[in-house]
Design an enzyme around this catalytic site. Sequence first.
Site, PDB file in Angstrom:
ATOM      1  N   ARG A  74      -1.753   7.838  17.497  1.00 21.38           N
ATOM      2  CA  ARG A  74      -0.727   6.735  18.042  1.00 21.38           C
ATOM      3  C   ARG A  74      -0.332   6.979  19.242  1.00 21.38           C
ATOM      4  O   ARG A  74      -0.063   5.960  19.884  1.00 21.38           O
ATOM      5  CB  ARG A  74       0.309   7.108  16.926  1.00 21.38           C
ATOM      6  CG  ARG A  74       1.548   6.307  17.404  1.00 21.38           C
ATOM      7  CD  ARG A  74       2.344   6.395  15.903  1.00 21.38           C
ATOM      8  NE  ARG A  74       3.658   5.778  16.008  1.00 21.38           N
ATOM      9  CZ  ARG A  74       4.626   5.721  15.226  1.00 21.38           C
ATOM     10  NH1 ARG A  74       4.303   6.349  13.880  1.00 21.38           N
ATOM     11  NH2 ARG A  74       5.730   5.081  15.164  1.00 21.38           N
ATOM     12  N   GLU A 119       0.743  -1.242   0.150  1.00 20.97           N
ATOM     13  CA  GLU A 119       0.007  -0.075   0.114  1.00 20.97           C
ATOM     14  C   GLU A 119       0.983   1.220   0.004  1.00 20.97           C
ATOM     15  O   GLU A 119       1.972   1.150   0.224  1.00 20.97           O
ATOM     16  CB  GLU A 119      -0.803  -0.081   1.112  1.00 20.97           C
ATOM     17  CG  GLU A 119      -1.758  -1.178   1.620  1.00 20.97           C
ATOM     18  CD  GLU A 119      -2.317  -1.128   3.086  1.00 20.97           C
ATOM     19  OE1 GLU A 119      -2.456  -0.090   3.544  1.00 20.97           O
ATOM     20  OE2 GLU A 119      -2.573  -2.105   3.458  1.00 20.97           O
ATOM     21  N   GLU A 166      -5.053   5.997   8.645  1.00 18.90           N
ATOM     22  CA  GLU A 166      -4.121   7.279   8.632  1.00 18.90           C
ATOM     23  C   GLU A 166      -4.923   8.498   8.276  1.00 18.90           C
ATOM     24  O   GLU A 166      -5.527   8.268   7.211  1.00 18.90           O
ATOM     25  CB  GLU A 166      -3.042   7.075   7.564  1.00 18.90           C
ATOM     26  CG  GLU A 166      -1.811   8.172   7.756  1.00 18.90           C
ATOM     27  CD  GLU A 166      -0.681   7.821   8.772  1.00 18.90           C
ATOM     28  OE1 GLU A 166      -0.638   6.915   9.499  1.00 18.90           O
ATOM     29  OE2 GLU A 166       0.112   8.873   8.719  1.00 18.90           O
ATOM     30  N   ARG A 224       6.413  -3.631  16.768  1.00 16.46           N
ATOM     31  CA  ARG A 224       6.930  -3.506  15.732  1.00 16.46           C
ATOM     32  C   ARG A 224       7.775  -4.843  15.346  1.00 16.46           C
ATOM     33  O   ARG A 224       8.557  -5.220  15.854  1.00 16.46           O
ATOM     34  CB  ARG A 224       8.241  -2.363  15.810  1.00 16.46           C
ATOM     35  CG  ARG A 224       8.727  -1.859  14.569  1.00 16.46           C
ATOM     36  CD  ARG A 224       9.886  -0.765  14.711  1.00 16.46           C
ATOM     37  NE  ARG A 224       9.497   0.301  15.659  1.00 16.46           N
ATOM     38  CZ  ARG A 224       8.871   1.244  15.150  1.00 16.46           C
ATOM     39  NH1 ARG A 224       8.328   1.142  13.818  1.00 16.46           N
ATOM     40  NH2 ARG A 224       8.352   2.303  15.722  1.00 16.46           N
ATOM     41  N   PHE A 241      -7.063   1.169   6.864  1.00 17.97           N
ATOM     42  CA  PHE A 241      -6.193   0.036   6.022  1.00 17.97           C
ATOM     43  C   PHE A 241      -6.383  -1.485   6.946  1.00 17.97           C
ATOM     44  O   PHE A 241      -5.826  -2.352   6.470  1.00 17.97           O
ATOM     45  CB  PHE A 241      -4.682   0.343   5.703  1.00 17.97           C
ATOM     46  CG  PHE A 241      -4.011   1.126   7.019  1.00 17.97           C
ATOM     47  CD1 PHE A 241      -3.766   0.613   8.152  1.00 17.97           C
ATOM     48  CD2 PHE A 241      -3.744   2.467   6.959  1.00 17.97           C
ATOM     49  CE1 PHE A 241      -3.037   1.132   9.184  1.00 17.97           C
ATOM     50  CE2 PHE A 241      -3.058   2.996   8.153  1.00 17.97           C
ATOM     51  CZ  PHE A 241      -2.773   2.469   9.010  1.00 17.97           C
ATOM     52  N   LYS A 265       8.160  -0.881   6.256  1.00 21.80           N
ATOM     53  CA  LYS A 265       8.069   0.365   5.432  1.00 21.80           C
ATOM     54  C   LYS A 265       9.041   0.790   4.580  1.00 21.80           C
ATOM     55  O   LYS A 265      10.465   0.586   5.085  1.00 21.80           O
ATOM     56  CB  LYS A 265       7.779   1.564   6.580  1.00 21.80           C
ATOM     57  CG  LYS A 265       8.897   1.647   7.688  1.00 21.80           C
ATOM     58  CD  LYS A 265       8.584   2.679   8.740  1.00 21.80           C
ATOM     59  CE  LYS A 265       9.755   2.663   9.628  1.00 21.80           C
ATOM     60  NZ  LYS A 265       9.180   3.450  10.727  1.00 21.80           N
ATOM     61  N   ARG A 321      -1.674   8.789  12.588  1.00 20.10           N
ATOM     62  CA  ARG A 321      -2.311   7.485  12.776  1.00 20.10           C
ATOM     63  C   ARG A 321      -3.561   7.541  13.399  1.00 20.10           C
ATOM     64  O   ARG A 321      -3.688   8.465  14.330  1.00 20.10           O
ATOM     65  CB  ARG A 321      -1.428   6.521  13.587  1.00 20.10           C
ATOM     66  CG  ARG A 321      -1.834   5.106  13.710  1.00 20.10           C
ATOM     67  CD  ARG A 321      -1.407   4.519  12.491  1.00 20.10           C
ATOM     68  NE  ARG A 321      -1.949   2.898  12.540  1.00 20.10           N
ATOM     69  CZ  ARG A 321      -0.848   2.081  12.778  1.00 20.10           C
ATOM     70  NH1 ARG A 321       0.252   2.404  12.992  1.00 20.10           N
ATOM     71  NH2 ARG A 321      -1.227   0.717  12.542  1.00 20.10           N
ATOM     72  N   LYS A 323       2.214   4.478   1.642  1.00 22.21           N
ATOM     73  CA  LYS A 323       2.662   5.031   3.037  1.00 22.21           C
ATOM     74  C   LYS A 323       1.987   6.515   2.997  1.00 22.21           C
ATOM     75  O   LYS A 323       2.663   7.398   2.438  1.00 22.21           O
ATOM     76  CB  LYS A 323       3.922   4.917   3.515  1.00 22.21           C
ATOM     77  CG  LYS A 323       4.211   5.184   4.946  1.00 22.21           C
ATOM     78  CD  LYS A 323       5.616   4.924   5.309  1.00 22.21           C
ATOM     79  CE  LYS A 323       5.931   5.011   6.768  1.00 22.21           C
ATOM     80  NZ  LYS A 323       5.370   6.319   7.139  1.00 22.21           N
TER      81      LYS A 323
HETATM   82  P1  AMP Z   1       6.911   5.342  10.761  1.00 25.59           P
HETATM   83  O1  AMP Z   1       5.952   6.343  11.428  1.00 25.59           O
HETATM   84  O2  AMP Z   1       7.700   5.831   9.932  1.00 25.59           O
HETATM   85  O3  AMP Z   1       7.384   4.411  11.806  1.00 25.59           O
HETATM   86  O4  AMP Z   1       5.770   4.605   9.999  1.00 25.59           O
HETATM   87  C1  AMP Z   1       4.592   3.710  10.432  1.00 25.59           C
HETATM   88  C2  AMP Z   1       3.476   4.768  10.169  1.00 25.59           C
HETATM   89  O5  AMP Z   1       3.095   4.916   9.081  1.00 25.59           O
HETATM   90  C3  AMP Z   1       2.417   4.196  11.030  1.00 25.59           C
HETATM   91  O6  AMP Z   1       2.248   4.234  12.485  1.00 25.59           O
HETATM   92  C4  AMP Z   1       1.237   4.898  10.164  1.00 25.59           C
HETATM   93  O7  AMP Z   1       0.706   5.967  10.867  1.00 25.59           O
HETATM   94  C5  AMP Z   1       1.869   5.350   8.888  1.00 25.59           C
HETATM   95  N1  AMP Z   1       1.184   4.614   7.808  1.00 25.59           N
HETATM   96  C6  AMP Z   1       0.917   5.282   6.552  1.00 25.59           C
HETATM   97  N2  AMP Z   1       0.490   4.547   5.646  1.00 25.59           N
HETATM   98  C7  AMP Z   1       0.171   3.320   6.353  1.00 25.59           C
HETATM   99  C8  AMP Z   1      -0.391   2.213   5.664  1.00 25.59           C
HETATM  100  N3  AMP Z   1      -0.820   2.080   4.597  1.00 25.59           N
HETATM  101  N4  AMP Z   1      -0.476   1.071   6.577  1.00 25.59           N
HETATM  102  C9  AMP Z   1       0.143   1.305   7.766  1.00 25.59           C
HETATM  103  N5  AMP Z   1       0.577   2.284   8.352  1.00 25.59           N
HETATM  104  C10 AMP Z   1       0.619   3.463   7.617  1.00 25.59           C
END
Ligand code: AMP
Length: 578
Positions: free
Chosen positions: A273, A251, A301, A440, A340, A446, A258, A253
């Site tokens: 979050r 998907e 999101e 995690r 999602f 990601k 969140r 990002k």
């Molecule tokens: P990070 O903040 O870089 O650790 O990345 C994780 C975060 O990406 C998650 O906590 C979500 O807020 C965000 N996110 C954005 N798009 C998605 C998606 N399609 N699926 C899951 N998380 C997503």
Amino acid sequence: MMPVTFAQETPSVSFETLAAVAEQVRGTTKKLEKMALLAGYFATLGDNDLALAARYIAGQVFPRHDVRVLQVGGAAIVQTLVTLSGLTREEIAPLSVRLGELGEVARAILPGHLPETSVLTLAAVEMALESLAVTPGTKAKTNLLTDLIRRATLMEATYLVKLVSGDLRIGLKQGLVEDALARGFHRPLAAVSHAAMLLGDLGEVAVLARAGTLDRAALRLFHPLGAMLATPAATPEEALANLPEGWALVEDKFDGIRAQVHRDGDRLAIYSRTLDDITHRFPELHAPLRALPGPFVLDGEIIGEREGRVLPFTQFQQRLGRKTVTDEIVRDIPAVLVAFDLLYQGGDLLFARPLTERRTLLAALLQQDISLLNEGEGKGGAAFLAGKGTGERGNPVRLSRAQHVTAPDEIETLFVAARARGNEGLMVKLPHSAYTPGRRGAEWRKVKRALASLDVVVTAVEWGHGKRRHVLSDYTFAVRASASDPALLNIGKAYSGLTDAEIAELTQWFLAHTRQDFGRVRTVDPAIVLEVTFDAVQESKRHKSGYALRFPRILRVRDDKPLDEIDTLASVRALTAR
Ligand code: AMP
């Protein structure tokens, strides 16, 4: 499930015992010893005290699901220490640098200023912390905190300050407390952890563990759960490594915030979050979410989107920064929820079901088209985000589109397309994975790519925190004004990316090349060149350059690069346009 009723009539015991146990736990690095100490202590407590002690020893003032926060900052704690010790702020500041945390400062400066015998019970501490949370204003909070610490013994004061600061620093986090409960009360660790995840309250879990009723724990609507997190993947190959099914769901990002939505009957809540209630911040999402049949909990999101285009996070952030959400803001920076995942629906907990199944249920709930799942490349913009099923166009609540991917070159293509749509990168998810709140793992990966890197020079340094309190580990850095103008303009600050050995070596260098010593911060000769990466360049009034870097990380020390070859403001400006 009904809230657990506590069957305790015994009076609450002294907070000093908890502080003493914490001190013993701090004194050993052996996990088994830490847990044996806790198990022994927990066994002596009545139910109310057990619940409080399990939370406090993990450094949690309130249950995790609880939206209350203490909001007692370092300034209030320092003022309390000033009042009680008779020392000045200036006398306390170097101690706090040297000792690294205010709990240890309390221990160092309060002997002789506090009662010798304990009068504080766990229940009294609970009451005091609850009043602190509901009392507005730093001054009033400081007074309450001072009144509490004044009644504490030295050991209690030390641990109260640590607790109020948010971390006991005794090498004991939630996981180990769960382990101690499992061992102490002879229950399977998996059952304890599962109950903790569902209830979001270690205290309640402790009581259920002792009673042997962990199976009574059930998800409670309007108690937010931790969000499932992703592991970074640096390359497309890494993103697709070890796929048990040979394929992954991919998907976009989305670069927003969140959101976990709980809905039942008339009630609707959106949690962040950090498990804060953010429902009121997104009024335009209320009606579409209420229109969906409950009860359910979904994950997604929230992003900004205008006229079919995703807004950059920096723009969306302007809306997040406002206290009141006016009609004007809603019109200028409209919010969209891209859903999602579905965690709970109509009485069924869905965590253990495969992701593909959860997505099918989510699509049905949203009445949006899941056939998109296996489709080829989308054309971009809103159509991709919104899908092409019925009912979603113009609807601010949408199903995230996912693709079936098997090869790294597909990841490359999708990544470029996601960036072109204004999204941050990709999320790669194992199709049969369960939902693991708050963890995690490798089930979600990601893929983000740093925009670029900049070569900058360190202009000021700061003592670190915790483990790094004896080294200069936080660096403020600058770029050159232009090729012809050597003036240095600060643009950011970073404290991650270097090894301990590099930091130790740099610390010696900075100590020898300090220009001005302000205590915590020192300005230094501008000679250490770093290569830094970041997620975005933003305009900002914080730094002289007029820009700031979002999430800067140090890639390496550029010993090979002289000061006159570092990047200029012009290269920073060029990056903002991307
Ligand atoms: P990070 O903040 O870089 O650790 O990345 C994780 C975060 O990406 C998650 O906590 C979500 O807020 C965000 N996110 C954005 N798009 C998605 C998606 N399609 N699926 C899951 N998380 C997503």
